[in-house]
Write a protein that holds these residues in place. Structure first.
Motif, short mmCIF file in Angstrom:
data_model
loop_
_atom_site.label_atom_id
_atom_site.label_comp_id
_atom_site.label_asym_id
_atom_site.label_seq_id
_atom_site.Cartn_x
_atom_site.Cartn_y
_atom_site.Cartn_z
N LEU A 77 0.79 -1.16 -0.11
CA LEU A 77 -0.05 -0.02 -0.02
C LEU A 77 0.72 1.10 0.01
O LEU A 77 0.74 2.11 -0.88
CB LEU A 77 -1.01 0.02 1.22
CG LEU A 77 -1.80 -1.14 1.31
CD1 LEU A 77 -2.87 -1.14 2.69
CD2 LEU A 77 -2.88 -1.21 0.13
N GLN A 98 -0.06 6.36 6.61
CA GLN A 98 -1.41 5.92 6.28
C GLN A 98 -2.19 6.97 7.19
O GLN A 98 -2.03 7.22 8.22
CB GLN A 98 -1.56 4.62 6.67
CG GLN A 98 -2.71 4.00 6.07
CD GLN A 98 -3.22 2.50 6.27
OE1 GLN A 98 -4.03 2.35 7.14
NE2 GLN A 98 -2.48 1.80 5.67
N TYR A 100 -6.18 6.96 6.66
CA TYR A 100 -7.42 6.52 7.07
C TYR A 100 -8.10 5.69 5.60
O TYR A 100 -7.64 5.82 4.45
CB TYR A 100 -8.52 7.46 7.42
CG TYR A 100 -9.55 6.87 8.37
CD1 TYR A 100 -9.62 6.66 9.57
CD2 TYR A 100 -10.82 6.61 7.65
CE1 TYR A 100 -10.35 6.29 10.12
CE2 TYR A 100 -11.68 6.25 8.37
CZ TYR A 100 -11.73 5.89 9.68
OH TYR A 100 -12.56 5.41 10.71
N ALA A 101 -8.93 4.61 6.04
CA ALA A 101 -9.39 3.97 4.70
C ALA A 101 -10.93 4.52 4.79
O ALA A 101 -11.54 4.33 5.77
CB ALA A 101 -9.39 2.41 4.86
N ILE A 116 -7.83 3.75 0.48
CA ILE A 116 -6.89 3.93 1.38
C ILE A 116 -6.29 5.29 1.38
O ILE A 116 -5.16 5.17 0.08
CB ILE A 116 -6.02 2.44 1.37
CG1 ILE A 116 -7.13 1.31 1.70
CG2 ILE A 116 -4.92 2.88 2.58
CD1 ILE A 116 -6.25 0.15 1.52
N TYR A 118 -3.29 8.10 2.21
CA TYR A 118 -2.00 8.53 2.89
C TYR A 118 -1.74 10.02 3.03
O TYR A 118 -2.53 10.66 2.38
CB TYR A 118 -0.68 7.71 2.08
CG TYR A 118 -0.75 6.48 2.42
CD1 TYR A 118 -1.39 5.33 1.94
CD2 TYR A 118 0.56 5.84 3.45
CE1 TYR A 118 -1.15 4.14 2.26
CE2 TYR A 118 0.56 4.62 3.76
CZ TYR A 118 -0.36 3.64 2.95
OH TYR A 118 -0.03 2.15 3.38
N LEU A 238 5.97 4.95 14.69
CA LEU A 238 5.93 3.55 14.79
C LEU A 238 4.65 2.93 14.05
O LEU A 238 4.07 1.83 14.55
CB LEU A 238 5.94 3.06 16.37
CG LEU A 238 6.56 4.29 17.16
CD1 LEU A 238 5.66 5.50 17.60
CD2 LEU A 238 6.91 3.56 18.66
N ASP A 239 4.49 3.42 12.93
CA ASP A 239 3.14 2.64 12.05
C ASP A 239 3.62 1.38 11.76
O ASP A 239 4.73 1.16 11.57
CB ASP A 239 3.09 3.57 10.89
CG ASP A 239 2.69 4.83 11.56
OD1 ASP A 239 3.09 5.38 12.20
OD2 ASP A 239 1.37 5.45 11.16
N PRO A 240 2.61 0.46 11.53
CA PRO A 240 3.04 -0.78 10.90
C PRO A 240 3.97 -0.80 9.83
O PRO A 240 4.64 -1.52 9.20
CB PRO A 240 1.68 -1.26 10.50
CG PRO A 240 0.61 -0.97 11.60
CD PRO A 240 1.25 0.79 11.84
N ASP A 241 3.70 0.34 8.93
CA ASP A 241 4.39 0.32 7.59
C ASP A 241 6.00 0.69 7.93
O ASP A 241 6.54 0.16 6.99
CB ASP A 241 3.81 1.66 6.70
CG ASP A 241 2.75 1.13 6.03
OD1 ASP A 241 2.56 0.07 5.70
OD2 ASP A 241 1.82 2.29 5.60
N PRO A 246 3.99 -5.13 7.07
CA PRO A 246 3.09 -4.26 6.43
C PRO A 246 1.92 -4.81 5.97
O PRO A 246 0.92 -5.43 6.39
CB PRO A 246 3.99 -3.75 5.45
CG PRO A 246 5.17 -3.94 5.52
CD PRO A 246 5.38 -5.13 6.26
#
Lengths: 246, 246
Positions: A77, A98, A100-101, A116, A118, A238-241, A246
């Motif tokens: 993504l 990111q 929001y979706a 999605i 960013y 610290l985002d998942p990406d 991811p």
DNA sequence: ATCAGTTTGAGTCAATTTGACTATAACTAA
DNA sequence: TTAGTTATAGTCAAATTGACTCAAACTGAT
């Protein structure tokens, strides 16, 4: 080796009726809200700007919209967001996260679309290089017209997140280059939060954060006392990406 | 009336090879990380628990996974999350917020899946009513085994967000009923953040927030001095789902 | 009936942080 | 040289925080 079971379905690309639309699966798109600081025409002080692209087809043909496009197979993504951003605006952001979706049912009149979204920060040097053309233009974040789809609401939410993250996290430095003065950091805060801040108290607070490193250099060529240059030594969020999976 | 242009494509439902998988569009799923406080078996003090469902088909057949399912046509993302949550676990959350869209390319071995994940808080009374069966079970959030897909990472991120939001926002009250004592609020903080907090200082801080309202009632039947009951008067967050245009 | 034990809830006090403000240093332009 | 402007340090009172003390109110055991 097992043979894949295949099921043939039909995708409606334009003006399907209601029954047809309901049977089509929602399509996935990636969009990005890009923020940069540029000097305002009136005051000359930095303000928030956003690049938009003009829609060249229906729906909302002719209106301005966030840069975006479909998600293609072989990219994550975040990769899709930064590729699309490069292709449509020529920009390479210093920060990408990111937002929001968005998946409301009536976002697009022709089709169910899940976007999605960013959000990105670009440095002024980058922003100056951006391709500006008939169909790509920068707008002041507080003076957008009526945008395509639900993009006004998306920008509003991105602005809220930006202000929020600025107040807590250490995000301001991604608007600036590697070296910066404390007054420049203050200008970022003042532009984004739209307030005036006391210079002395602000510098005390910023200097107390451990992620700011004093360098031996000073910014030369100004009209007044040369300010010391600093450097940001912290890491992104610290985002998942930006983590592991991811 | 224009006739819709149709394009026929092929969807691979099982074990497609690499070339076939690349041409298939990513499928969309909704999952939810559900948190509730339940008394620990050992200490009896409240701790964080998460309900998981057992996978009854490949891939990862037999492993535990987050409750979830595909997005269907006639519902928003949030509606899909709460419907799925009700169907799989019987739970109706008091708080539901989008967590993140996970779209890495190798999350599922058979197919490219983009999961839009929500997180939810449920009150203990709700949690006690939840359907627990052979295929639905509660686990301590800090003692999960190895889950299906990337769900361990997702839970980890959800935990990080929960702790973060607890430290800033006013989220703790969604773990509790309408009336609660300040000691119960403190227990929520202690369970989620895994720390001990000074009771006197904690109550001073909580009481200073304007969203907490003192009631005239007291909790009777305890072993000691009856504590006063309070009420939360704040509204949920400012997420797009809870705003205007989802 | 009284006392020991426990939790609620108010309050004290020093340490730390914040906001408003003053003063000096260092440069440019006239 | 001087006036103007920004950088930077520092002062001081107000507000907040952390560690702690103490009285109030209840239960259960003696």
């Amino acid at each position: 080796m097992p043979i894949a079971a295949k099921r043939v379905i039909t995708v409606y690309t334009t003006s399907a009726n209601v029954a047809e639309r309901q049977s089509a699966p929602p399509s996935l798109a990636i969009s990005t809200v890009i923020f940069a600081l540029r000097p305002s025409e009136s005051s000359g002080r930095p303000t928030l700007w956003i690049p938009l692209v003009r829609r060249i087809r229906e729906p909302f043909k002719g209106l301005w919209a966030l840069p975006g496009g479909p998600l293609t197979h072989a990219e994550s993504l975040q990769d899709a967001a930064s590729r699309n951003l490069r292709e449509t605006t020529g920009l390479a952001p210093s920060y990408l996260e990111q937002l929001y979706a968005f998946g409301g049912m009536h976002r697009s009149p022709t089709q169910r679309v899940v976007s999605i979204v960013y959000w990105a920060l670009v440095q002024p040097t980058e922003a100056a290089l951006a391709d500006e053309s008939e169909n790509v233009r920068w707008f002041r974040a507080d003076k957008l017209g009526s945008l395509a789809f639900d993009h006004n609401g998306i920008v509003e939410y991105a602005l809220w997140r930006l202000r929020n993250k600025l107040a807590y996290g250490s995000i301001a430095y991604h608007f600036l280059g590697e070296y910066f003065t404390l007054a420049q950091v203050r200008e970022v805060y003042e532009a984004v939060l739209d307030t005036q801040l006391d210079p002395a108290n602000f510098r005390r607070q910023i200097k107390s954060t451990p992620e700011i490193e004093e360098t031996g250099e000073f910014l030369q060529g100004g009209k007044h006392r040369p300010p010391r240059l600093y450097r940001f030594t912290g890491r992104p969020g610290l985002d998942p990406d930006n983590r592991s999976t991811p």
